[in-house]
Scaffold this motif. Sequence first.
Motif, PDB file in Angstrom:
ATOM      1  N   LEU A  79     -10.966  12.402 -20.590  1.00  0.00           N
ATOM      2  CA  LEU A  79     -11.765  13.586 -20.888  1.00  0.00           C
ATOM      3  C   LEU A  79     -11.420  14.106 -22.283  1.00  0.00           C
ATOM      4  O   LEU A  79     -12.314  14.439 -23.076  1.00  0.00           O
ATOM      5  CB  LEU A  79     -11.513  14.665 -19.837  1.00  0.00           C
ATOM      6  CG  LEU A  79     -11.998  16.075 -20.169  1.00  0.00           C
ATOM      7  CD1 LEU A  79     -13.506  16.116 -20.383  1.00  0.00           C
ATOM      8  CD2 LEU A  79     -11.583  17.061 -19.071  1.00  0.00           C
ATOM      9  N   LEU A  80     -10.140  14.178 -22.599  1.00  0.00           N
ATOM     10  CA  LEU A  80      -9.739  14.649 -23.925  1.00  0.00           C
ATOM     11  C   LEU A  80     -10.213  13.686 -25.015  1.00  0.00           C
ATOM     12  O   LEU A  80     -10.667  14.118 -26.081  1.00  0.00           O
ATOM     13  CB  LEU A  80      -8.225  14.816 -23.973  1.00  0.00           C
ATOM     14  CG  LEU A  80      -7.656  15.880 -23.037  1.00  0.00           C
ATOM     15  CD1 LEU A  80      -6.126  15.887 -23.102  1.00  0.00           C
ATOM     16  CD2 LEU A  80      -8.204  17.259 -23.371  1.00  0.00           C
ATOM     17  N   ASN A  81     -10.114  12.399 -24.736  1.00  0.00           N
ATOM     18  CA  ASN A  81     -10.625  11.410 -25.685  1.00  0.00           C
ATOM     19  C   ASN A  81     -12.133  11.574 -25.902  1.00  0.00           C
ATOM     20  O   ASN A  81     -12.639  11.424 -27.015  1.00  0.00           O
ATOM     21  CB  ASN A  81     -10.315  10.000 -25.190  1.00  0.00           C
ATOM     22  CG  ASN A  81     -10.717   8.923 -26.173  1.00  0.00           C
ATOM     23  OD1 ASN A  81     -10.204   8.865 -27.284  1.00  0.00           O
ATOM     24  ND2 ASN A  81     -11.639   8.067 -25.764  1.00  0.00           N
ATOM     25  N   THR A  82     -12.824  11.916 -24.823  1.00  0.00           N
ATOM     26  CA  THR A  82     -14.276  12.157 -24.914  1.00  0.00           C
ATOM     27  C   THR A  82     -14.566  13.356 -25.799  1.00  0.00           C
ATOM     28  O   THR A  82     -15.456  13.307 -26.668  1.00  0.00           O
ATOM     29  CB  THR A  82     -14.855  12.372 -23.504  1.00  0.00           C
ATOM     30  OG1 THR A  82     -14.695  11.176 -22.735  1.00  0.00           O
ATOM     31  CG2 THR A  82     -16.333  12.737 -23.559  1.00  0.00           C
ATOM     32  N   ILE A  83     -13.833  14.439 -25.598  1.00  0.00           N
ATOM     33  CA  ILE A  83     -14.048  15.640 -26.418  1.00  0.00           C
ATOM     34  C   ILE A  83     -13.766  15.339 -27.886  1.00  0.00           C
ATOM     35  O   ILE A  83     -14.495  15.794 -28.781  1.00  0.00           O
ATOM     36  CB  ILE A  83     -13.157  16.795 -25.912  1.00  0.00           C
ATOM     37  CG1 ILE A  83     -13.592  17.209 -24.506  1.00  0.00           C
ATOM     38  CG2 ILE A  83     -13.221  17.982 -26.861  1.00  0.00           C
ATOM     39  CD1 ILE A  83     -12.678  18.209 -23.845  1.00  0.00           C
TER      40      ILE A  83
ATOM     41  N   ASP B 103     -14.980  14.454 -35.551  1.00  0.00           N
ATOM     42  CA  ASP B 103     -14.322  14.941 -36.766  1.00  0.00           C
ATOM     43  C   ASP B 103     -12.829  15.022 -36.465  1.00  0.00           C
ATOM     44  O   ASP B 103     -12.358  15.988 -35.866  1.00  0.00           O
ATOM     45  CB  ASP B 103     -14.880  16.313 -37.163  1.00  0.00           C
ATOM     46  CG  ASP B 103     -14.327  16.827 -38.482  1.00  0.00           C
ATOM     47  OD1 ASP B 103     -13.157  16.521 -38.796  1.00  0.00           O
ATOM     48  OD2 ASP B 103     -15.049  17.559 -39.187  1.00  0.00           O
ATOM     49  N   ASP B 104     -12.074  14.023 -36.894  1.00  0.00           N
ATOM     50  CA  ASP B 104     -10.665  13.967 -36.524  1.00  0.00           C
ATOM     51  C   ASP B 104      -9.850  15.118 -37.094  1.00  0.00           C
ATOM     52  O   ASP B 104      -8.884  15.572 -36.465  1.00  0.00           O
ATOM     53  CB  ASP B 104     -10.058  12.632 -36.955  1.00  0.00           C
ATOM     54  CG  ASP B 104     -10.320  11.534 -35.931  1.00  0.00           C
ATOM     55  OD1 ASP B 104     -10.823  11.853 -34.832  1.00  0.00           O
ATOM     56  OD2 ASP B 104     -10.017  10.365 -36.213  1.00  0.00           O
ATOM     57  N   ALA B 105     -10.208  15.595 -38.266  1.00  0.00           N
ATOM     58  CA  ALA B 105      -9.474  16.732 -38.832  1.00  0.00           C
ATOM     59  C   ALA B 105      -9.587  17.942 -37.907  1.00  0.00           C
ATOM     60  O   ALA B 105      -8.597  18.643 -37.638  1.00  0.00           O
ATOM     61  CB  ALA B 105     -10.004  17.062 -40.219  1.00  0.00           C
ATOM     62  N   LYS B 106     -10.793  18.177 -37.391  1.00  0.00           N
ATOM     63  CA  LYS B 106     -10.994  19.294 -36.464  1.00  0.00           C
ATOM     64  C   LYS B 106     -10.269  19.039 -35.139  1.00  0.00           C
ATOM     65  O   LYS B 106      -9.735  19.964 -34.521  1.00  0.00           O
ATOM     66  CB  LYS B 106     -12.491  19.511 -36.211  1.00  0.00           C
ATOM     67  CG  LYS B 106     -13.238  20.095 -37.396  1.00  0.00           C
ATOM     68  CD  LYS B 106     -14.692  20.351 -37.039  1.00  0.00           C
ATOM     69  CE  LYS B 106     -15.441  20.977 -38.209  1.00  0.00           C
ATOM     70  NZ  LYS B 106     -16.872  21.224 -37.881  1.00  0.00           N
TER      71      LYS B 106
ATOM     72  N   LYS C 296      -6.493  19.593 -35.502  1.00  0.00           N
ATOM     73  CA  LYS C 296      -6.260  21.035 -35.650  1.00  0.00           C
ATOM     74  C   LYS C 296      -6.432  21.749 -34.316  1.00  0.00           C
ATOM     75  O   LYS C 296      -5.673  22.666 -33.972  1.00  0.00           O
ATOM     76  CB  LYS C 296      -7.211  21.633 -36.687  1.00  0.00           C
ATOM     77  CG  LYS C 296      -6.971  23.124 -36.949  1.00  0.00           C
ATOM     78  CD  LYS C 296      -7.919  23.665 -38.010  1.00  0.00           C
ATOM     79  CE  LYS C 296      -7.574  25.115 -38.343  1.00  0.00           C
ATOM     80  NZ  LYS C 296      -7.610  26.019 -37.187  1.00  0.00           N
ATOM     81  N   LEU C 297      -7.426  21.314 -33.547  1.00  0.00           N
ATOM     82  CA  LEU C 297      -7.672  21.903 -32.232  1.00  0.00           C
ATOM     83  C   LEU C 297      -6.468  21.710 -31.316  1.00  0.00           C
ATOM     84  O   LEU C 297      -6.016  22.657 -30.655  1.00  0.00           O
ATOM     85  CB  LEU C 297      -8.921  21.272 -31.606  1.00  0.00           C
ATOM     86  CG  LEU C 297      -9.272  21.682 -30.170  1.00  0.00           C
ATOM     87  CD1 LEU C 297      -9.640  23.163 -30.099  1.00  0.00           C
ATOM     88  CD2 LEU C 297     -10.427  20.828 -29.644  1.00  0.00           C
ATOM     89  N   LEU C 298      -5.932  20.494 -31.262  1.00  0.00           N
ATOM     90  CA  LEU C 298      -4.776  20.228 -30.407  1.00  0.00           C
ATOM     91  C   LEU C 298      -3.556  21.025 -30.851  1.00  0.00           C
ATOM     92  O   LEU C 298      -2.824  21.583 -30.027  1.00  0.00           O
ATOM     93  CB  LEU C 298      -4.439  18.739 -30.416  1.00  0.00           C
ATOM     94  CG  LEU C 298      -5.077  17.840 -29.360  1.00  0.00           C
ATOM     95  CD1 LEU C 298      -4.413  16.466 -29.381  1.00  0.00           C
ATOM     96  CD2 LEU C 298      -4.997  18.438 -27.968  1.00  0.00           C
TER      97      LEU C 298
ATOM     98  N   TYR D 150      -5.383   3.886 -34.952  1.00  0.00           N
ATOM     99  CA  TYR D 150      -6.458   4.397 -34.099  1.00  0.00           C
ATOM    100  C   TYR D 150      -7.008   3.340 -33.150  1.00  0.00           C
ATOM    101  O   TYR D 150      -7.227   3.612 -31.959  1.00  0.00           O
ATOM    102  CB  TYR D 150      -7.576   4.951 -34.976  1.00  0.00           C
ATOM    103  CG  TYR D 150      -8.860   5.248 -34.243  1.00  0.00           C
ATOM    104  CD1 TYR D 150      -9.022   6.430 -33.514  1.00  0.00           C
ATOM    105  CD2 TYR D 150      -9.931   4.354 -34.282  1.00  0.00           C
ATOM    106  CE1 TYR D 150     -10.201   6.707 -32.836  1.00  0.00           C
ATOM    107  CE2 TYR D 150     -11.123   4.620 -33.608  1.00  0.00           C
ATOM    108  CZ  TYR D 150     -11.247   5.794 -32.889  1.00  0.00           C
ATOM    109  OH  TYR D 150     -12.413   6.063 -32.227  1.00  0.00           O
ATOM    110  N   ASP D 151      -7.270   2.145 -33.646  1.00  0.00           N
ATOM    111  CA  ASP D 151      -7.903   1.124 -32.809  1.00  0.00           C
ATOM    112  C   ASP D 151      -7.031   0.761 -31.613  1.00  0.00           C
ATOM    113  O   ASP D 151      -7.539   0.593 -30.491  1.00  0.00           O
ATOM    114  CB  ASP D 151      -8.212  -0.128 -33.641  1.00  0.00           C
ATOM    115  CG  ASP D 151      -9.340   0.084 -34.645  1.00  0.00           C
ATOM    116  OD1 ASP D 151     -10.130   1.030 -34.440  1.00  0.00           O
ATOM    117  OD2 ASP D 151      -9.410  -0.672 -35.629  1.00  0.00           O
ATOM    118  N   LYS D 152      -5.720   0.655 -31.833  1.00  0.00           N
ATOM    119  CA  LYS D 152      -4.816   0.354 -30.727  1.00  0.00           C
ATOM    120  C   LYS D 152      -4.776   1.513 -29.729  1.00  0.00           C
ATOM    121  O   LYS D 152      -4.737   1.299 -28.515  1.00  0.00           O
ATOM    122  CB  LYS D 152      -3.414   0.067 -31.259  1.00  0.00           C
ATOM    123  CG  LYS D 152      -3.295  -1.208 -32.072  1.00  0.00           C
ATOM    124  CD  LYS D 152      -3.406  -2.445 -31.201  1.00  0.00           C
ATOM    125  CE  LYS D 152      -3.090  -3.692 -32.009  1.00  0.00           C
ATOM    126  NZ  LYS D 152      -3.220  -4.936 -31.190  1.00  0.00           N
TER     127      LYS D 152
END
Length: 543
Positions: free
Chosen positions: A414-418, A424-427, A430-432, A373-375
């Motif tokens: 923008l997607l990173n912002t959303i 909540d990474d699980a959500k 799942k959304l993507l 994630y950090d990278k």
Amino acid sequence: MKNFILASLVLFSFQQASAQLITEKDVFTRRDSLHGGLRAERTSYDVQRYDLNITINPEARSIIGYNDITFKVVTHTNMIQVDLFENMKVDSIVFQNKKLDYKRDNDAVFIAFPERLLKGTTETVRFYYSGKPIVAKNAPWDGGFVFSKDSKGKDWIAVAVQGTGASLWYPVKDSQTDEPDNGATVKVAVPNGLMNVSNGRFKGSEDLKNGYTRWDWEVINPINNYDITVNIADYVLIHDNYKGLDLDYYVLRENEAKARKHFEEVKPMMDCFQSKFGKYPFWEDSYKLVETPYLGMEHQSAVAYGNKYRKGYLGSDLSGTGIGLTFDFITIHESGHEWFGNSITSKDIADMWIHEAFTTYTEAVFVECNLGYDKALAYINGQSRNVKNDRPIIGFYGVNKEGSGDMYYKGALLLNTIRHILNDDAKWWKLLLDYSETYKKQIIDTETVITFFNKETGKDLTPLFNQYLRYKNIPVLELRTQNNRLEYRWKVNVENFQMPVEYTYKGKTTRMNVTTEWQKFDKKITADQLEFNTKKMYYNIQK
């Protein structure tokens, strides 16, 4: 065509390889409207299949042949519009063994039928044509053919026409609103000793006994007009199969050894993308990389590859972080388009951010799958240096006009912002995945995307999408001190905008929701005492 869902890089020192931005115009012409618009002659029929059969003469740089266009009549009509660039010749158009009358208007060919075609019937016209297609000056940023030679002096030919239009080289209903429901065949005769590689599966070759061999390909999935392609060279096939998916690499003979090693990156990419976006959408047609004399293009099931077996983008890192040098940009980005752009397609080129924002985000997804994630967060924020904020991301509808090149990196941010608004990474994942699966092999528009994201997140993200897509400026967090109390608000162009921000104060990290109205901090504090995290949400700060 794919059923249209009714809810209705950027140019910098390094230019993005994935789509060519057409020339800026202040006034749109009739040609633009004929290309980008929807009129009765287009909406009256639904393409079911293209069957292209042509001969390409490398020495003359010419094409001759025909396209069988099979279509279903949607509304009664006496006339349809098919498109072919006006520098190409219409030799004849045949329907039921009779030549049809037609009229040319710029790049549009209006075909008249002797009797009215009735709604619900399926018809086929054979469109004979010939000519010398436009040669690109700098593919893939301008549309056209590339006539090149390999190191042995053999012909090496390819085409890229995104944005410019597929009608540059074959007769087609040149609109993203309509794709052949039942796929296409592409039969291309080339001089003996050369091979043509097109989309889908190889169906066989035939020596025509005239110095030419015809190579036959078939794609059974719906396909974007600009994705249909030809690639001509002395190719070597490297075949592999990974977890049931055929992986084919067509490379110049001299590059076989390096290609075998370099393209091993495809396997972890497939693992990553299929885990996040769902099964490879064109499984039946296989996955291919085809070496081209230009940098790259997302041709469906025949991805154009020209990064010369280097990591990064032409050996450079567009993010400026060094992370981009850990993978081959062209392989990852152009393959990401198989899910976003080729499977999920925008109705109008004005909404090309639906292709490019999500695909640019797939680069960060690949980084996260492999490096964490950090990278990934560092990589996607490094890309912000390429954002210009020069024009809105959404272009002009009905005139074949894209918006700003910011659709790539600003769109991904923008997607990173959303993602981080959800917190909540699980959500998020799942959304993507649900988005990719819900609109698989369909044609959509911006409103469809927004409606889906609103419903699935339970949040009204419409003002957020509108600010980033329809205005050139990103949100500005304004800070001021009144009576020794810090106040804050968003400065934006849209109404009802709100977005949380994350800040650290005395070692403790907290989030607060910010609106367009001035709000007071709950304690005496100065702006300099707060450290705002602008890596999770993309905005500027004005003190």
